[in-house]
Write a protein that holds these residues in place. Structure first.
Motif, mmCIF file in Angstrom:
data_model
loop_
_atom_site.group_PDB
_atom_site.id
_atom_site.type_symbol
_atom_site.label_atom_id
_atom_site.label_comp_id
_atom_site.label_asym_id
_atom_site.label_seq_id
_atom_site.Cartn_x
_atom_site.Cartn_y
_atom_site.Cartn_z
ATOM 1 N N UNK A 202 137.526 17.726 3.274
ATOM 2 C CA UNK A 202 137.331 16.790 2.164
ATOM 3 C C UNK A 202 136.863 17.526 0.913
ATOM 4 N N UNK A 203 135.942 18.462 1.071
ATOM 5 C CA UNK A 203 135.452 19.223 -0.076
ATOM 6 C C UNK A 203 136.562 20.037 -0.720
ATOM 7 N N UNK A 204 137.477 20.547 0.095
ATOM 8 C CA UNK A 204 138.565 21.372 -0.432
ATOM 9 C C UNK A 204 139.514 20.575 -1.320
ATOM 10 N N UNK A 205 139.454 19.264 -1.241
ATOM 11 C CA UNK A 205 140.325 18.404 -2.049
ATOM 12 C C UNK A 205 139.696 18.055 -3.407
ATOM 13 N N UNK A 206 138.430 18.474 -3.621
ATOM 14 C CA UNK A 206 137.755 18.171 -4.871
ATOM 15 C C UNK A 206 138.037 19.231 -5.921
ATOM 16 N N UNK A 207 137.831 18.860 -7.188
ATOM 17 C CA UNK A 207 137.946 19.811 -8.282
ATOM 18 C C UNK A 207 136.704 20.697 -8.295
ATOM 19 N N UNK A 208 136.853 21.924 -8.667
ATOM 20 C CA UNK A 208 135.737 22.871 -8.632
ATOM 21 C C UNK A 208 134.612 22.461 -9.580
ATOM 22 N N UNK A 211 131.134 20.791 -8.457
ATOM 23 C CA UNK A 211 130.276 21.584 -7.585
ATOM 24 C C UNK A 211 128.799 21.230 -7.698
ATOM 25 N N UNK A 212 128.449 20.239 -8.549
ATOM 26 C CA UNK A 212 127.064 19.770 -8.532
ATOM 27 C C UNK A 212 126.771 18.951 -7.270
ATOM 28 N N UNK A 213 127.799 18.737 -6.457
ATOM 29 C CA UNK A 213 127.629 18.122 -5.145
ATOM 30 C C UNK A 213 127.230 19.201 -4.150
ATOM 31 N N UNK A 214 126.132 18.977 -3.429
ATOM 32 C CA UNK A 214 125.655 19.938 -2.445
ATOM 33 C C UNK A 214 125.596 19.287 -1.062
ATOM 34 N N UNK A 215 126.238 19.931 -0.101
ATOM 35 C CA UNK A 215 126.138 19.521 1.299
ATOM 36 C C UNK A 215 125.096 20.436 1.944
ATOM 37 N N UNK A 216 124.003 19.862 2.394
ATOM 38 C CA UNK A 216 122.903 20.647 2.959
ATOM 39 C C UNK A 216 122.964 20.583 4.480
ATOM 40 N N UNK A 232 131.227 29.645 8.619
ATOM 41 C CA UNK A 232 131.130 30.494 7.435
ATOM 42 C C UNK A 232 132.493 31.026 7.013
ATOM 43 N N UNK A 233 133.349 31.322 7.988
ATOM 44 C CA UNK A 233 134.705 31.788 7.680
ATOM 45 C C UNK A 233 135.495 30.697 6.973
ATOM 46 N N UNK A 234 135.366 29.447 7.469
ATOM 47 C CA UNK A 234 136.074 28.331 6.847
ATOM 48 C C UNK A 234 135.600 28.106 5.418
ATOM 49 N N UNK A 235 134.304 28.168 5.221
ATOM 50 C CA UNK A 235 133.732 27.976 3.882
ATOM 51 C C UNK A 235 134.258 29.036 2.919
ATOM 52 N N UNK A 236 134.297 30.267 3.385
ATOM 53 C CA UNK A 236 134.751 31.366 2.538
ATOM 54 C C UNK A 236 136.236 31.250 2.219
ATOM 55 N N UNK A 238 138.112 28.638 2.161
ATOM 56 C CA UNK A 238 138.396 27.483 1.311
ATOM 57 C C UNK A 238 137.661 27.552 -0.026
ATOM 58 N N UNK A 239 136.880 28.638 -0.210
ATOM 59 C CA UNK A 239 136.131 28.853 -1.454
ATOM 60 C C UNK A 239 135.179 27.687 -1.746
ATOM 61 N N UNK A 240 134.442 27.290 -0.726
ATOM 62 C CA UNK A 240 133.552 26.137 -0.839
ATOM 63 C C UNK A 240 132.080 26.514 -0.978
#
Length: 360
Positions: A202-208, A211-216, A232-236, A238-240
């Motif tokens: 879902x995050x990968x579908x957002x505009x960069x 990024x003031x949205x934080x998933x903690x 961590x690999x997925x985050x990297x 997908x540039x999230x």
């Protein structure tokens, strides 16, 4: 009239989050409250407001030999009998052999009550059936669980209460939230229990620029877990990274509660394979949201729970979750009137909890 003498027992290192609410209920009702608890909880004991002379620490599995473990159990048994408690409340009415033995072997004049954290055990566990021969009355942690499944033993009664009260921790919150929107997923990273893939998709579908949205991820990123490098690999890939906040250390209770209180939403992305949450138990994220009156974000199939139906925003897939995230960031999300039921009042939960004790 003298109030009854009650011992609240937790011999495992789990479910500490349920202790404070019960202590507060019992003290406010003027019961004589004692604790027999695991040493892990020692660092927070001052917050419970119980005199040290009424607290006994015990770690049954910390014994070096089986004979020492049996001896520790005998000392606990003797302590309970000698103190002439009227009622024993097991914070976890299942689990280790010491708990089972106490429930089965304590004198009949001592009333035994306790919380069941997974209803599946009532039908499927031999040791739980042994416990139920002595204990027919159990606490459950949500109204929904009272009728969520049919019990084989018709003599068992379930009494709901919500352990949604916590001590006032000294604030240690140091970060500046600024204009960020925080969506908190409590607990260590665990793909068996939670579906992080759908969150990342879902995050990968957002505009960069959103990024003031934080998933903690509010739990230690355990280096021994195979889930962590995968995440961590997925985050990297997908540039999230701008969206994700993680911790490489254990989060103390005071800081944990600070982050929960500062969050705008609590998210419980329960895994599609974890169907237990639809029938047998609830996730602790719900009670954290209930405690601080935070809106929840959770899968649509969970809307069968009235508490969630009233107080949650739902998603079906990564597309609908992305739309939900976007509407939160854009501030176009339709506002819901949440936490309106009387059950969210302390006096209501106090009465519900005492209902079982006053029948004992």
């Amino acid at each position: 009239m003298l109030k009854k003498k009650i011992a609240l027992i937790e011999l495992t290192s789990y479910h500490e989050e349920c202790l404070y609410s019960q202590i507060r209920f019992l003290k406010d009702a003027n019961y004589d409250v004692h604790l027999i608890i695991h040493p892990k909880f020692k660092k927070n004991i001052e917050l419970y407001g119980i005199d040290s002379c009424k607290i006994k620490f015990l770690d049954p599995r910390g014994a070096s030999t089986i004979m020492k473990r049996i001896y520790n159990w005998f000392l606990t048994y003797k302590y309970i009998v000698r103190n002439a408690f009227d009622i024993i409340i097991f914070n976890t009415a299942s689990s280790n052999k010491e708990t089972i033995a106490l429930i089965r072997l304590l004198p009949k004049k001592i009333k035994c009550l306790g919380s069941i954290h997974n209803l599946k055990k009532l039908n499927g566990s031999f040791s739980q059936r042994m416990i139920s021969k002595r204990m027919q009355d159990y606490y459950v942690l949500n109204d929904f669980l009272v009728n969520s499944m049919e019990l084989d033993d018709k003599t068992i009664r379930l009494f709901p209460y919500y352990p949604i009260y916590f001590p006032e921790y000294q604030s240690t919150y140091a970060s500046d939230k600024k204009k960020e929107i925080w969506i908190c997923i409590p607990g260590e990273l665990n793909y068996k229990r939670r579906n992080y893939d759908i969150v990342l998709q879902a995050l990968s579908k957002l505009e960069i620029n959103q990024s003031n949205l934080k998933i903690i991820i509010l739990g230690k990123m355990n280096p021994k877990s195979t889930d962590v490098p995968y995440f961590e690999k997925q985050v990297k890939e997908l540039k999230l990274e701008p969206y994700i906040m993680t911790f490489d250390h254990f989060i103390e209770n005071d800081l944990f509660q600070d982050y929960i209180q500062a969050s705008d939403y609590i998210m419980a992305p329960v895994s599609n394979t974890e169907q237990n949450y639809l029938k047998y138990k609830i996730t602790g994220a719900y009670n954290l949201a209930f405690a601080y009156k935070k809106p929840l974000i959770t899968p649509k199939e969970m809307n069968v729970m009235p508490d969630l139906n009233e107080n949650s925003y739902f998603y079906e897939d990564s597309d609908s979750l992305a739309m939900l995230f976007k509407s939160i960031v854009d501030k176009t999300l339709e506002t819901k009137n949440i936490y309106t039921h009387e059950k969210w009042q302390y006096s209501y939960q106090l009465k519900k909890y005492l209902n079982l004790i006053e029948q004992a």
